[in-house]
Scaffold this motif. Structure first.
Motif, PDB file in Angstrom:
ATOM      1  N   PRO A 100       0.857  -1.200  -0.018  1.00 59.98           N
ATOM      2  CA  PRO A 100      -0.280   0.124   0.166  1.00 59.98           C
ATOM      3  C   PRO A 100       1.067   1.210   0.071  1.00 59.98           C
ATOM      4  CG  PRO A 100       0.037  -1.042   2.042  1.00 59.98           C
ATOM      5  CD  PRO A 100       0.571  -1.858   1.315  1.00 59.98           C
ATOM      6  N   SER A 101       0.336   2.296  -0.553  1.00 61.14           N
ATOM      7  CA  SER A 101       0.989   3.633  -0.549  1.00 61.14           C
ATOM      8  C   SER A 101       0.511   4.369   0.718  1.00 61.14           C
ATOM      9  CB  SER A 101       0.487   4.360  -1.879  1.00 61.14           C
ATOM     10  OG  SER A 101       1.203   3.854  -3.194  1.00 61.14           O
ATOM     11  N   VAL A 102       1.550   4.545   1.506  1.00 59.39           N
ATOM     12  CA  VAL A 102       1.369   5.445   2.880  1.00 59.39           C
ATOM     13  C   VAL A 102       1.512   6.884   2.663  1.00 59.39           C
ATOM     14  CG1 VAL A 102       1.915   5.551   5.207  1.00 59.39           C
ATOM     15  CG2 VAL A 102       1.724   3.377   4.265  1.00 59.39           C
ATOM     16  N   TRP A 103       0.585   7.736   2.972  1.00 62.67           N
ATOM     17  CA  TRP A 103       0.787   9.183   2.813  1.00 62.67           C
ATOM     18  C   TRP A 103       1.769   9.683   3.976  1.00 62.67           C
ATOM     19  CZ3 TRP A 103      -1.663  11.228  -1.301  1.00 62.67           C
ATOM     20  CH2 TRP A 103      -2.830  10.458  -1.710  1.00 62.67           C
ATOM     21  N   THR A 104       2.510  10.755   3.598  1.00 62.56           N
ATOM     22  CA  THR A 104       3.431  11.617   4.634  1.00 62.56           C
ATOM     23  C   THR A 104       2.900  13.078   4.581  1.00 62.56           C
ATOM     24  OG1 THR A 104       5.106  10.037   3.713  1.00 62.56           O
ATOM     25  CG2 THR A 104       5.822  12.092   5.005  1.00 62.56           C
ATOM     26  N   PRO A 105       2.738  13.560   5.559  1.00 62.26           N
ATOM     27  CA  PRO A 105       2.387  14.939   5.643  1.00 62.26           C
ATOM     28  C   PRO A 105       3.543  15.997   5.069  1.00 62.26           C
ATOM     29  CG  PRO A 105       3.045  14.233   7.851  1.00 62.26           C
ATOM     30  CD  PRO A 105       3.156  13.017   7.104  1.00 62.26           C
ATOM     31  N   GLN A 106       3.303  16.940   4.587  1.00 63.97           N
ATOM     32  CA  GLN A 106       4.295  17.761   3.908  1.00 63.97           C
ATOM     33  C   GLN A 106       3.869  19.245   4.007  1.00 63.97           C
ATOM     34  OE1 GLN A 106       6.925  16.656   2.479  1.00 63.97           O
ATOM     35  NE2 GLN A 106       6.636  14.392   1.689  1.00 63.97           N
ATOM     36  N   GLY A 107       4.911  19.968   3.984  1.00 63.19           N
ATOM     37  CA  GLY A 107       4.897  21.655   3.927  1.00 63.19           C
ATOM     38  C   GLY A 107       4.528  22.025   5.296  1.00 63.19           C
ATOM     39  N   ASN A 108       4.308  23.498   5.176  1.00 58.99           N
ATOM     40  CA  ASN A 108       3.675  24.159   6.471  1.00 58.99           C
ATOM     41  C   ASN A 108       2.551  23.587   7.140  1.00 58.99           C
ATOM     42  OD1 ASN A 108       5.877  26.380   6.320  1.00 58.99           O
ATOM     43  ND2 ASN A 108       4.749  27.035   4.480  1.00 58.99           N
ATOM     44  N   ARG A 109       2.612  23.773   8.648  1.00 62.89           N
ATOM     45  CA  ARG A 109       1.525  23.202   9.416  1.00 62.89           C
ATOM     46  C   ARG A 109       0.739  23.894   9.965  1.00 62.89           C
ATOM     47  NH1 ARG A 109       3.868  18.005  10.399  1.00 62.89           N
ATOM     48  NH2 ARG A 109       4.933  17.458   8.710  1.00 62.89           N
ATOM     49  N   GLY A 110      -0.632  23.506  10.236  1.00 61.92           N
ATOM     50  CA  GLY A 110      -1.579  24.454  10.829  1.00 61.92           C
ATOM     51  C   GLY A 110      -1.508  24.116  12.224  1.00 61.92           C
ATOM     52  N   ALA A 111      -2.781  24.684  12.998  1.00 65.22           N
ATOM     53  CA  ALA A 111      -3.031  24.379  14.346  1.00 65.22           C
ATOM     54  C   ALA A 111      -3.628  22.907  14.341  1.00 65.22           C
ATOM     55  CB  ALA A 111      -4.117  25.206  14.670  1.00 65.22           C
ATOM     56  N   GLY A 112      -3.908  22.270  13.472  1.00 65.92           N
ATOM     57  CA  GLY A 112      -4.478  20.894  13.632  1.00 65.92           C
ATOM     58  C   GLY A 112      -3.803  19.849  12.776  1.00 65.92           C
ATOM     59  N   ALA A 159       2.769  35.646 -11.001  1.00 71.17           N
ATOM     60  CA  ALA A 159       4.131  35.316 -10.555  1.00 71.17           C
ATOM     61  C   ALA A 159       4.865  36.802 -10.477  1.00 71.17           C
ATOM     62  CB  ALA A 159       4.952  34.121 -11.883  1.00 71.17           C
ATOM     63  N   PRO A 160       5.777  36.560  -9.202  1.00 67.78           N
ATOM     64  CA  PRO A 160       6.163  35.483  -8.375  1.00 67.78           C
ATOM     65  C   PRO A 160       4.930  35.423  -7.205  1.00 67.78           C
ATOM     66  CG  PRO A 160       7.366  37.430  -8.031  1.00 67.78           C
ATOM     67  CD  PRO A 160       6.708  37.611  -9.159  1.00 67.78           C
ATOM     68  N   ILE A 161       4.995  34.390  -6.600  1.00 67.87           N
ATOM     69  CA  ILE A 161       4.465  34.338  -5.260  1.00 67.87           C
ATOM     70  C   ILE A 161       5.124  35.188  -4.212  1.00 67.87           C
ATOM     71  CG2 ILE A 161       3.673  32.927  -3.304  1.00 67.87           C
ATOM     72  CD1 ILE A 161       3.773  30.470  -5.183  1.00 67.87           C
ATOM     73  N   PRO A 162       4.355  36.113  -3.612  1.00 68.34           N
ATOM     74  CA  PRO A 162       4.930  37.248  -2.778  1.00 68.34           C
ATOM     75  C   PRO A 162       5.605  36.790  -1.529  1.00 68.34           C
ATOM     76  CG  PRO A 162       2.457  37.631  -2.796  1.00 68.34           C
ATOM     77  CD  PRO A 162       3.110  36.393  -3.698  1.00 68.34           C
ATOM     78  N   ALA A 163       6.807  37.283  -1.212  1.00 72.90           N
ATOM     79  CA  ALA A 163       7.364  36.743   0.231  1.00 72.90           C
ATOM     80  C   ALA A 163       6.533  36.943   1.506  1.00 72.90           C
ATOM     81  CB  ALA A 163       8.681  37.348   0.697  1.00 72.90           C
ATOM     82  N   SER A 164       5.446  37.635   1.108  1.00 74.90           N
ATOM     83  CA  SER A 164       4.648  37.829   2.355  1.00 74.90           C
ATOM     84  C   SER A 164       3.687  36.605   2.548  1.00 74.90           C
ATOM     85  CB  SER A 164       3.690  39.208   2.337  1.00 74.90           C
ATOM     86  OG  SER A 164       3.049  39.113   0.843  1.00 74.90           O
ATOM     87  N   ARG A 165       3.781  35.763   1.545  1.00 75.73           N
ATOM     88  CA  ARG A 165       2.688  34.645   1.614  1.00 75.73           C
ATOM     89  C   ARG A 165       3.379  33.609   1.994  1.00 75.73           C
ATOM     90  NH1 ARG A 165      -2.370  34.553  -2.338  1.00 75.73           N
ATOM     91  NH2 ARG A 165      -3.125  33.682  -0.349  1.00 75.73           N
ATOM     92  N   TYR A 166       4.923  33.430   2.293  1.00 74.52           N
ATOM     93  CA  TYR A 166       5.424  32.307   2.568  1.00 74.52           C
ATOM     94  C   TYR A 166       5.298  31.415   3.482  1.00 74.52           C
ATOM     95  CZ  TYR A 166       9.067  33.832  -1.302  1.00 74.52           C
ATOM     96  OH  TYR A 166       9.563  34.215  -2.160  1.00 74.52           O
ATOM     97  N   SER A 167       5.012  32.275   4.614  1.00 74.88           N
ATOM     98  CA  SER A 167       4.522  31.607   6.011  1.00 74.88           C
ATOM     99  C   SER A 167       3.142  30.499   5.839  1.00 74.88           C
ATOM    100  CB  SER A 167       4.152  32.403   6.929  1.00 74.88           C
ATOM    101  OG  SER A 167       3.250  33.243   6.736  1.00 74.88           O
ATOM    102  N   THR A 168       2.341  30.770   4.873  1.00 74.94           N
ATOM    103  CA  THR A 168       1.263  30.141   4.716  1.00 74.94           C
ATOM    104  C   THR A 168       1.085  29.035   3.329  1.00 74.94           C
ATOM    105  OG1 THR A 168      -0.127  31.510   3.455  1.00 74.94           O
ATOM    106  CG2 THR A 168      -0.070  31.654   6.291  1.00 74.94           C
ATOM    107  N   LEU A 169       2.455  29.363   2.678  1.00 75.82           N
ATOM    108  CA  LEU A 169       2.375  28.366   1.202  1.00 75.82           C
ATOM    109  C   LEU A 169       2.682  27.042   1.361  1.00 75.82           C
ATOM    110  CD1 LEU A 169       2.694  28.557  -1.788  1.00 75.82           C
ATOM    111  CD2 LEU A 169       5.099  28.852  -1.640  1.00 75.82           C
ATOM    112  N   LEU A 170       1.733  26.264   0.974  1.00 74.12           N
ATOM    113  CA  LEU A 170       1.904  24.611   0.947  1.00 74.12           C
ATOM    114  C   LEU A 170       2.726  24.075   0.007  1.00 74.12           C
ATOM    115  CD1 LEU A 170      -1.524  23.815   2.506  1.00 74.12           C
ATOM    116  CD2 LEU A 170       0.490  23.698   3.741  1.00 74.12           C
ATOM    117  N   ALA A 171       2.096  24.614  -1.360  1.00 77.17           N
ATOM    118  CA  ALA A 171       2.650  23.962  -2.431  1.00 77.17           C
ATOM    119  C   ALA A 171       2.195  24.738  -3.711  1.00 77.17           C
ATOM    120  CB  ALA A 171       1.781  22.462  -2.566  1.00 77.17           C
ATOM    121  N   ALA A 172       2.957  24.528  -4.893  1.00 76.22           N
ATOM    122  CA  ALA A 172       2.596  24.823  -6.188  1.00 76.22           C
ATOM    123  C   ALA A 172       2.785  23.971  -7.288  1.00 76.22           C
ATOM    124  CB  ALA A 172       3.463  26.175  -6.372  1.00 76.22           C
TER     125      ALA A 172
END
Length: 355
Positions: A100-112, A159-172
Motif C-alpha cells: 500500500p501507498s502510505v501518505w506523508t504530511p508535507q509543507g507548512n503545518r497549521g494548528a491541527g 508570478a512571483p508568489i510574494p514573500a509575504s505569503r511564504y509562511s502559509t504557502l503549502l505547494a505549487a
C-alpha cells in the motif's frame, strides 16, 4: 480539443445528509475513526473550535457511492507530529507485488496538523513510481496564478508568489498547456486572458478559496462567486470513471509528446467525492494510466494538466525561522527547481496556501 460532458452539478447538500455520510464513513473506517471518539469525522480549525467537517460551507459533489478516503489521526508516536485534521487513508497497490501507498504530511503545518499529504504509487508492473498529492480543501485555499507572459498582461495573482505569503504557502504545481487560439481558457478577476470554451475541462476557483473541477457549461459555469478559471482539454475523469476518450488518438487528443510516446511524463488534478483535491504526476503515464491513478486516489472529476519532462512539477514548501522558505519536489527527477514558482516564472501555475 473540446467536447461536451454531462454530470454532477455543483450543488448544496443539506447538513443532515452530509452528517449521515460522515457517520457511514466512521463505520467503514472504524479502526481509524474510533481514535476521534465519534462516528462523525471532525476537524480542529485554526481558531481551535471543533466542528463537523461535513458541515463546512463549501459545496460538495453528490456522488454518494464514493466513500470518503480519510480519518482523524492523533499523535502517531511519541515525538511525531500531531494530526487532528482530516487525513487520507493509505492507497491499495495498483501493480502486483507492491504494498500500500502510505501518505506523508508535507509543507507548512497549521494548528491541527498538515493539510497536504503526498505518496507515490507504481501504476503498472515494471513501471516507475509516480507522485500523488492530497489537499484538504477545508484547511487549504487554492489560487490560480498567471505567469509573467502566459496568458499575457497584468493580473491580480501573478508570478512571483510574494514573500509575504511564504509562511502559509503549502505547494505549487504547473498549469495546463500553453495557450493557443481556441485552446486553454483563462479567466481571473473579471477578465479573460483566453476565451473559456464550452465543454472544456475547467479548474474553477471561488471566492472562499475552494476549487471545483468539471466540464464548462454543464458541471461548472460562471457565477458571481467565481474568481478564476483555468481550462485544459476535456475531462479525463468524469463521474468517477476514466473517459473513453482517453484511449482515442492519444497523441492528438491529449497532446504531442517528445518522441511521440503515448506513455510519457503527465500530470493531472482531480477532486474527490468529499471535496478534497488529488494531484498525480510522473513518468511513463498514458492518458488512461493517468486517469486510472486519479480515480484510484479518489477523484470523481479530473483533468490533465501538462505533459513532457520539463513541465510536470509539484513542489511543497516549509517556511521556518532562521532557515527561510524551503521547497521540495515530489519526485527528485522533476526538472524545475521549486524556487521557480517564487520567481518571475513565465507560465501560469497553481498555488496552495493554508487557510
Amino acid at each position: 480539443m473540446s467536447g461536451s460532458r454531462k454530470g454532477a452539478v455543483r450543488v448544496q447538500v443539506s447538513r443532515t445528509a452530509v452528517i449521515m455520510k460522515g457517520a457511514l464513513v466512521g463505520v467503514l473506517c472504524a479502526g481509524f475513526a474510533s481514535l476521534a471518539g465519534s462516528p462523525a469525522v471532525r476537524q480542529l480549525n485554526s481558531s481551535g473550535a471543533v466542528q463537523l467537517l461535513a458541515a463546512k460551507r463549501r459545496v460538495l459533489y453528490p456522488m454518494d457511492h464514493f466513500v470518503d478516503r480519510g480519518y482523524l489521526r492523533p499523535s502517531v508516536q511519541p515525538g511525531s507530529y500531531e494530526q487532528l485534521w482530516y487525513a487520507p487513508l493509505p492507497l491499495t497497490a495498483l501493480a502486483p507485488g507492491c504494498g500500500p501507498s502510505v501518505w506523508t504530511p508535507q509543507g507548512n503545518r497549521g494548528a491541527g496538523g498538515a493539510a497536504l499529504f503526498t505518496t507515490t504509487i507504481v501504476p503498472q508492473a515494471g513501471g516507475s513510481p509516480v507522485a500523488i498529492a492530497w489537499i484538504n480543501q477545508a484547511q487549504a485555499i487554492t489560487q490560480i496564478y498567471a505567469g509573467t507572459s502566459q496568458p499575457g498582461g497584468t493580473w491580480p495573482f501573478q508570478a512571483p508568489i510574494p514573500a509575504s505569503r511564504y509562511s502559509t504557502l503549502l505547494a505549487a504545481f504547473e498549469g495546463g498547456f500553453q495557450f493557443t487560439p481556441g485552446g486553454g481558457g483563462f479567466y481571473q478577476d473579471g477578465r479573460y486572458g483566453a476565451p473559456l470554451q464550452p465543454g472544456d475541462a475547467s479548474l474553477v476557483e471561488y471566492h472562499d478559496g475552494d476549487v471545483a473541477i468539471g466540464a464548462w457549461g454543464s458541471e461548472v459555469s460562471m457565477t458571481p462567486s467565481v474568481v478564476a478559471v483555468r481550462q485544459n482539454l476535456t475531462l479525463l475523469v468524469d463521474h468517477g470513471l476514466v473517459t473513453p476518450q482517453a484511449s482515442v488518438a492519444p497523441l492528438i487528443t491529449w497532446g504531442y509528446s517528445l518522441g511521440n510516446l503515448v506513455s510519457t511524463w503527465r500530470s493531472g488534478i482531480g477532486i474527490t467525492a468529499n471535496g478534497n483535491l488529488v494531484w498525480v504526476g510522473g513518468p511513463g503515464l498514458s492518458p488512461v494510466e493517468l486517469g486510472t491513478v486519479l480515480v484510484h486516489a479518489g477523484a470523481i472529476e479530473g483533468m490533465q494538466l501538462d505533459i513532457n519532462p520539463d513541465w510536470v512539477n509539484f513542489a511543497t514548501y516549509t517556511d521556518s525561522v532562521g532557515q527561510g522558505i524551503v521547497g521540495v519536489n515530489l519526485l527528485p527527477s522533476m526538472i524545475f527547481a521549486p524556487v521557480h514558482y517564487l520567481g518571475a516564472f513565465w507560465r501560469d501555475f497553481v498555488a496552495v496556501f493554508e487557510r
